[in-house]
Design an enzyme around this catalytic site. Structure first.
Site, PDB file in Angstrom:
ATOM      1  N   ASP A 219     -29.775 -33.255  14.522  1.00 34.58           N
ATOM      2  CA  ASP A 219     -30.002 -33.233  13.082  1.00 34.58           C
ATOM      3  C   ASP A 219     -31.423 -33.638  12.724  1.00 34.58           C
ATOM      4  O   ASP A 219     -32.092 -32.980  11.917  1.00 34.58           O
ATOM      5  CB  ASP A 219     -29.003 -34.193  12.414  1.00 34.58           C
ATOM      6  CG  ASP A 219     -28.583 -33.719  11.036  1.00 34.58           C
ATOM      7  OD1 ASP A 219     -28.810 -32.541  10.729  1.00 34.58           O
ATOM      8  OD2 ASP A 219     -28.031 -34.520  10.274  1.00 34.58           O
ATOM      9  N   ASP A 265     -21.738 -32.595   8.156  1.00 33.56           N
ATOM     10  CA  ASP A 265     -21.840 -33.992   7.747  1.00 33.56           C
ATOM     11  C   ASP A 265     -20.504 -34.558   7.295  1.00 33.56           C
ATOM     12  O   ASP A 265     -20.391 -35.763   7.073  1.00 33.56           O
ATOM     13  CB  ASP A 265     -22.856 -34.124   6.606  1.00 33.56           C
ATOM     14  CG  ASP A 265     -24.241 -33.692   7.031  1.00 33.56           C
ATOM     15  OD1 ASP A 265     -24.586 -33.903   8.194  1.00 33.56           O
ATOM     16  OD2 ASP A 265     -24.969 -33.122   6.192  1.00 33.56           O
TER      17      ASP A 265
END
EC number: 3.4.23.-
Length: 376
Positions: A219, A265
């Site tokens: 990420d 997420d």
């Protein structure tokens, strides 16, 4: 897989350059607060209910209800596979027409979204059917070979109520396919997230740490190191992200300046939080300390992401803040309670093990009742 919260001042699906005369006016503070508060709520719902359903799932006859167990090897390879997929999508959008790619993806997610939404609403819809409803059972069976060599490929059992849920989900699917409306997008996104948390099971806490740690690096690199993830997120017209308009107060349901949160997420921390709920139940102490701790840690991590993004006016990799919070808080609690060894030695039971099936029937009811009491 989009995994970054968008910049509140550039949150639309269509990015306008700083010199573009069509740049949208800055969102109001009220609009920003409403958008990110709504995204936070939408992220929490599938995690909470998906974790509850993960306790009950995977003991049935339907192959679609069986959990997919993620091993440490799977967890180690996942960031590499995700990176290749993300880069491939980025190159596709650069080389080929965005319109045709999104058309193909829309059809693909149209089918997946209908199935996911139908599976999500089925338990809720069953409460609304009257006792006199003519409910018939069906079975979809597809086998290979014959005699002793016959092997089941598909063995799916469903009933009339499931068909009604499928019909209702199809209406949402057609709405999404024709209008790409953000509400239809979110209905599919919530369904994907809840199904992911429910049906994707980590086999132990160590595997969860490997998965979250690898995606932490993934990420950070793809958001801060390149513009690949943000570009794909804004070009990819598919329900792989939750969105909420920052100009809803000004334009109503036709608002088009969106803040977004990638489903990664939600699902990735969510399956770890669900694992901790099942670990809580395995301790047989009638408490859900680790679940609530990790759930609160998720709220803290996502709130911190939004705060940092608002301060620096730049898209943020949410897992940068979620991973340390979701792992660190429960480990600290385990250290305080002297249960670190129990936490890391906990292994998921084999769904096909008869003993595990018997034990699960008792734990399902205790999990639901315990959580309901605490929520009240």
């Amino acid at each position: 897989m989009d995994s970054a919260l968008s910049d509140p001042h550039n949150g639309s699906a269509e990015a306008d350059g700083p010199t573009n005369s069509t740049t949208r006016p800055p969102s109001t503070p009220e609009g920003i607060a409403l958008a990110y508060g709504s995204l936070l709520l939408m992220a929490l719902l599938p995690i909470f209910f998906g974790a509850l359903r993960s306790v009950r799932c995977a003991r049935g006859k339907n192959a679609s209800d069986m959990p997919e167990t993620i091993t440490s090897r799977d967890a180690a390879r996942f960031p590499i596979i995700a990176s290749c997929t993300l880069l491939g999508l980025y190159l596709f959008f650069k080389i080929f027409s965005q319109e045709y790619i999104n058309l193909l993806l829309s059809m693909y997610f149209f089918v997946l979204g209908i199935l996911a939404l139908s599976h999500t609403i089925s338990p809720f819809m069953n409460k609304f059917f009257p006792a006199t409803f003519p409910n018939r059972q069906y079975q979809l069976l597809f086998t290979q070979g014959s005699g002793e060599n016959k092997e089941e490929i598909i063995n799916y059992e469903f009933d009339t109520k499931d068909l009604v849920c499928l019909g209702l989900s199809s209406i949402v699917g057609v709405w999404y396919l024709l209008r790409k409306h953000w509400i239809a997008n979110n209905l599919f996104g919530l369904a994907f997230s809840l199904n992911g948390v429910e049906l994707l099971h980590l086999n132990n806490v160590s595997t969860g740490c490997i998965l979250l740690g690898g995606l932490f690096i993934y990420d950070v690199f793809w958001v801060f190191g390149t513009n690949v993830m943000v570009t794909v997120a804004k070009s990819f017209e598919a329900p792989i992200k939750l969105v909420f308009p920052q100009d809803l107060l000004e334009k109503g349901l036709e608002a088009n300046n969106f803040a977004m949160l990638g489903l990664g997420d939600v699902v990735i921390p969510g399956i770890f939080i669900a694992l901790l709920l099942r670990f809580d139940i395995s301790l047989k102490k009638n408490t859900h300390t680790y679940f609530y701790t990790s759930f609160a840690a998720y709220i803290f991590g996502l709130g911190l992401t939004i705060f940092i993004m608002h301060i620096f006016k730049h898209a943020q990799p949410a897992l940068l803040y979620l991973v340390p919070a979701c792992i660190g808080f429960p480990v600290l609690v385990a250290l305080a309670k002297g249960e670190v060894t129990e936490m890391f030695s906990y292994e998921e039971s084999n769904p096909k093990d008869p003993a595990a099936v018997t034990e699960s029937k008792g734990t399902e009811a205790s999990a639901s009742k315990g959580l309901e009491k605490k929520e009240k």
